[in-house]
Enzyme design. Structure first.
Site, PDB file in Angstrom:
ATOM      1  N   GLU A 179       0.838  -1.196   0.000  1.00 15.91           N
ATOM      2  CA  GLU A 179       0.000   0.000   0.000  1.00 15.91           C
ATOM      3  C   GLU A 179       0.876   1.250   0.000  1.00 15.91           C
ATOM      4  O   GLU A 179       1.496   1.586   1.012  1.00 15.91           O
ATOM      5  CB  GLU A 179      -0.917   0.017   1.225  1.00 15.91           C
ATOM      6  N   ARG A 238       0.125  10.362  -0.086  1.00  9.82           N
ATOM      7  CA  ARG A 238       0.394  11.451   0.855  1.00  9.82           C
ATOM      8  C   ARG A 238       1.546  12.340   0.412  1.00  9.82           C
ATOM      9  O   ARG A 238       1.866  13.311   1.093  1.00  9.82           O
ATOM     10  CB  ARG A 238       0.704  10.893   2.254  1.00  9.82           C
ATOM     11  N   THR A 240      -4.759   6.005   1.187  1.00  8.46           N
ATOM     12  CA  THR A 240      -5.252   7.379   1.369  1.00  8.46           C
ATOM     13  C   THR A 240      -6.068   7.842   0.154  1.00  8.46           C
ATOM     14  O   THR A 240      -5.952   8.978  -0.301  1.00  8.46           O
ATOM     15  CB  THR A 240      -4.093   8.362   1.666  1.00  8.46           C
ATOM     16  N   LYS A 274     -11.040  -1.956   6.334  1.00  8.65           N
ATOM     17  CA  LYS A 274      -9.925  -1.446   7.116  1.00  8.65           C
ATOM     18  C   LYS A 274     -10.489  -0.808   8.394  1.00  8.65           C
ATOM     19  O   LYS A 274     -11.386   0.046   8.317  1.00  8.65           O
ATOM     20  CB  LYS A 274      -9.163  -0.404   6.282  1.00  8.65           C
TER      21      LYS A 274
END
Length: 217
Positions: free
Chosen positions: A49, A53, A77, A137
């Protein structure tokens, strides 16, 4: 679990079940992406992952997708339909979001991009289920209740499997992985900032190997 031919689409649960840990990766330098991915794969961790960001995140995803075919790179994200589309265009094989919205869920569905939506409450779990998602998640795991919350959810949501992320470390991962409704955990400890800075790929491979060997309930 033996990974199926990665030219085929994986389900969110298959992504979560491949290894005990999905590394949460923040990259500041595109030139580190390929070597880092190879180091993780060498340690037995293939679901990667890369969080959106930093300005170079999409370029890192693209580089890993092209140059490390044995990895399955995803985008973390993901907060909007535009994020999902950009991630898919860069070569991401799955998406991870810090929360859940119908917009993000529909976008990922339309793109054929498996999504692990973030949830922190019972209502959010129900909203994600309404969108067709049952592999979720749990974020931020420790501030939102940790193992106690997951144990409480197991009764009313016994058809849901979780990837707790947020505050998970090598020291507490086993506690989470022992729970029957936890398929894997997400953590940043596999790719430490100082190891990236020093390009200590052997250390990352060792951390990945240790994570890949963690027992699950």
């Amino acid at each position: 679990m033996a990974l199926k031919d990665i030219t085929t689409r994986l389900t969110p649960l298959e992504i979560m079940q491949d290894a005990p840990v999905i590394p949460v990766i923040v990259l500041q330098d595109r030139t580190q992406a390929v070597a880092m991915a190879r180091a993780l794969v060498a340690g037995g961790i293939r679901m990667l992952e890369v969080t959106l960001r930093t300005p170079v995140a999409l370029a890192c995803i693209e580089a890993i997708a092209k140059e490390v075919p044995e990895a399955v790179v995803g985008a973390g994200t993901v907060r909007s339909a535009a994020d999902a589309q950009a991630a898919a265009l860069a070569g991401a094989r799955f998406a991870v979001s810090p929360g859940y919205t119908q917009e993000v869920g529909k976008a990922c569905h339309d793109l054929g991009l498996p999504l692990l939506p973030g949830v922190a409450t019972g209502s959010e779990i129900m909203q994600a289920q309404e969108g067709g998602y049952t592999a979720l998640k749990f974020f931020p795991a420790l501030p939102a209740g940790g193992t106690a919350m997951l144990k409480a959810w197991h009764g009313p949501f016994n058809d849901v499997r979780f990837c707790p992320t947020g505050g998970i470390t090598a020291g507490n991962a086993r506690e989470f992985l022992a729970l029957p409704n936890v398929a894997c955990v997400g953590g940043s400890w596999l790719v430490p900032t100082d190891a990236l800075a020093s390009q200590d790929w052997a250390r990352i491979t060792r951390l990945a190997s240790e994570a890949a060997g963690l027992p699950r309930g």
